[in-house]
Design a protein around this motif. Structure first.
Motif, PDB file in Angstrom:
ATOM      1  N   ASP A   1       0.808  -0.947  -0.330  1.00 35.86           N
ATOM      2  CA  ASP A   1       0.000   0.124   0.418  1.00 35.86           C
ATOM      3  C   ASP A   1       0.897   1.289  -0.068  1.00 35.86           C
ATOM      4  O   ASP A   1       1.858   1.637   1.281  1.00 35.86           O
ATOM      5  CB  ASP A   1      -1.218  -0.070   1.322  1.00 35.86           C
ATOM      6  N   ILE A   2       0.234   2.077  -0.734  1.00 37.14           N
ATOM      7  CA  ILE A   2       0.993   3.225  -0.800  1.00 37.14           C
ATOM      8  C   ILE A   2       0.237   4.643  -0.390  1.00 37.14           C
ATOM      9  O   ILE A   2      -1.210   4.680  -0.307  1.00 37.14           O
ATOM     10  CB  ILE A   2       0.875   3.891  -1.930  1.00 37.14           C
ATOM     11  N   ARG A   3      -0.291   5.127   0.476  1.00 35.08           N
ATOM     12  CA  ARG A   3      -0.691   5.892   1.494  1.00 35.08           C
ATOM     13  C   ARG A   3       0.072   7.822   1.554  1.00 35.08           C
ATOM     14  O   ARG A   3       1.160   8.328   1.583  1.00 35.08           O
ATOM     15  CB  ARG A   3      -0.453   5.959   3.260  1.00 35.08           C
ATOM     16  N   VAL A   4      -1.421   8.409   0.803  1.00 34.03           N
ATOM     17  CA  VAL A   4      -0.034  10.628   0.685  1.00 34.03           C
ATOM     18  C   VAL A   4      -1.512  10.763   1.986  1.00 34.03           C
ATOM     19  O   VAL A   4      -2.303  10.734   2.194  1.00 34.03           O
ATOM     20  CB  VAL A   4      -0.996  10.290  -0.607  1.00 34.03           C
ATOM     21  N   VAL A   5       0.162  11.414   2.626  1.00 31.52           N
ATOM     22  CA  VAL A   5      -0.774  12.332   3.710  1.00 31.52           C
ATOM     23  C   VAL A   5      -0.041  13.646   3.494  1.00 31.52           C
ATOM     24  O   VAL A   5       1.418  13.806   3.449  1.00 31.52           O
ATOM     25  CB  VAL A   5       0.511  10.890   5.119  1.00 31.52           C
ATOM     26  N   ALA A   6      -0.446  14.051   4.768  1.00 30.67           N
ATOM     27  CA  ALA A   6       0.206  16.117   5.036  1.00 30.67           C
ATOM     28  C   ALA A   6       0.945  15.616   5.820  1.00 30.67           C
ATOM     29  O   ALA A   6       1.864  16.904   5.859  1.00 30.67           O
ATOM     30  CB  ALA A   6      -1.326  16.240   4.934  1.00 30.67           C
TER      31      ALA A   6
END
Ligand SMILES: Nc1nc2c(c(=O)[nH]1)N[C@H]1C(S)=C(S)[C@@H](COP(=O)(O)O)O[C@H]1N2
Ligand SMILES: [Mo]
Length: 368
Positions: free
Chosen positions: A221-226
């Motif tokens: 999984d690839i999670r784009v986060v702030a």
């Protein structure tokens, strides 16, 4: 954990079997709970490293992933979350690139005082031809939102680590800009074959120029986060802790330091006096290699010949013909420099966890 990814960890017996396979391939096997094997420098000479001889560095047992059930999830701050099968991945436009991976702990055994961790010699590095879509293309399909700052990559492996009561996954992040611009690949093939289980089957991240901890294996999984990611392998391990005048300064590890390794002759070899060809490889995460200097029998530095085209993300092969050599114990040293102006130091700066130990490689041979 992503649905569909059925995880079965290999047993200690399987790790033992992996150690036997590695030893039979000529690798140096480091004793630990997980799989840690390095390639003797004499086996590193080619443009690419044969897969069987490529170093292995895993923190946890190898997860047995079923490729037909495997999915790559792309979610978080994206406009279109993705859930991709291995077939989907192979249908995307693919790149093939020669990329060098090096463990940040490579060379650690030379630090004094000793730094904790696996006591790697100079062979925790290898170069392979990797194939798969660019990470940037997959992120572009998902559409990264403007408020994103980092991209977190999750591996399917997990286990216990020192100082934490619960088991954790292997996870690492990259700033969005590096995820887009480093040339990072989502590789499903290594040297023209499907990734072997130990190197991340069915898919791994490969980040050119970065210490290989960034190249997450068994990616699910690839999670784009702030917010900046603060996982164990990001913030507790794989961080420089420099001692600057009694003050601990912390810095994340990123690009590989400049380094040359002598691959010929091998340490301890017996050779005829007179002339000798010294060969090796050299690389740097920051910029192409511009020169390699070699000292034979404690003589002055001589400029080696760089072989072939300048390597972009792979290592640079080099050679030097030394002559007028007298019999006796003879020391050979090699030192690399890169286009960013970095020169391999006599004494890399000690840091608490023992990273980036780019000591000058030495080989001792006997001439008669
Ligand atoms: N999922 C996962 N990815 C991982 C690791 C790991 O333990 N788990 N080890 C990292 C480290 S520290 C290194 S040096 C490289 C080693 O890659 P290799 O075993 O294919 O040589 O993988 C990186 N990616
Ligand atoms: Mo590593």
């Amino acid at each position: 954990m992503t649905t569909g990814n059925v995880i079965q960890m290999s047993s200690l017996a399987e790790i033992d079997a992996e150690r036997v396979i590695a030893a039979q391939a000529g690798l140096v096997v480091h004793g630990a709970e997980s799989l840690n094997c390095e390639t003797p420098p004499a086996l590193l000479g080619g443009e690419v490293t044969p897969t069987a001889q490529f170093y292995r560095r895993s923190h946890f047992p190898t997860p047995a992933l079923d490729a037909s059930a495997w999915r790559l999830d792309v979610r978080g701050l994206v406009r279109r979350p993705l859930n991709l099968s291995l077939h989907d991945m192979t249908q995307l436009p693919a790149e093939t690139a020669v990329v060098t991976l090096e463990c940040a702990g490579n060379g650690r055994t030379r630090f004094r005082p000793q730094a904790p961790g696996v006591q790697w010699g100079f062979g925790a590095a290898g170069t392979a031809e990797w194939t798969g879509p660019l990470l940037a293309d997959v992120l572009a399909r998902a559409g990264v939102e403007p408020d994103a700052s980092e991209v977190v990559f999750g591996g399917a492996d997990s286990g216990a680590v020192d100082g934490l009561p619960h088991s954790i996954r292997f996870e690492r992040s990259l700033p969005v800009r590096d995820a887009m611009e480093s040339g990072a690949m989502l590789a499903y093939a290594m040297n023209g074959q499907p990734l072997p289980a130990r190197h991340g089957y069915p898919l791994r991240l490969v980040v050119p120029g970065w210490y290989a901890v960034a190249s997450v294996k068994w990616l699910t999984d690839i999670r784009v986060v702030a917010e900046p990611f603060r996982g164990f392998f990001q913030d507790t391990h794989y961080v420089y802790e420099w001692d600057r005048g009694g003050i601990r300064v912390r810095e994340p590890i990123s690009l590989m330091q400049v380094r040359a390794v002598i691959t010929r002759p091998a340490a301890g070899q017996e050779l005829a006096r007179g002339t000798m060809t010294v060969r090796g490889v050299a690389w740097s995460g920051a910029a192409p290699i511009t020169r390699v200097d070699v000292s034979v029998a404690d003589g002055s530095w001589q400029k080696a010949r760089l072989i072939g085209m300048p390597a972009v993300n792979g290592w640079q092969q080099w050679e030097l013909l030394a002559s007028g050599l007298r019999p006796g114990e003879t020391r050979i040293r090699a030192r690399a420099s890169d286009l960013a102006g970095r020169v391999q130091p006599e004494q890399p700066e000690w840091n608490a966890l023992g990273y980036a130990a780019n000591f000058i490689h030495e080989v001792q041979v006997r001439l008669h």
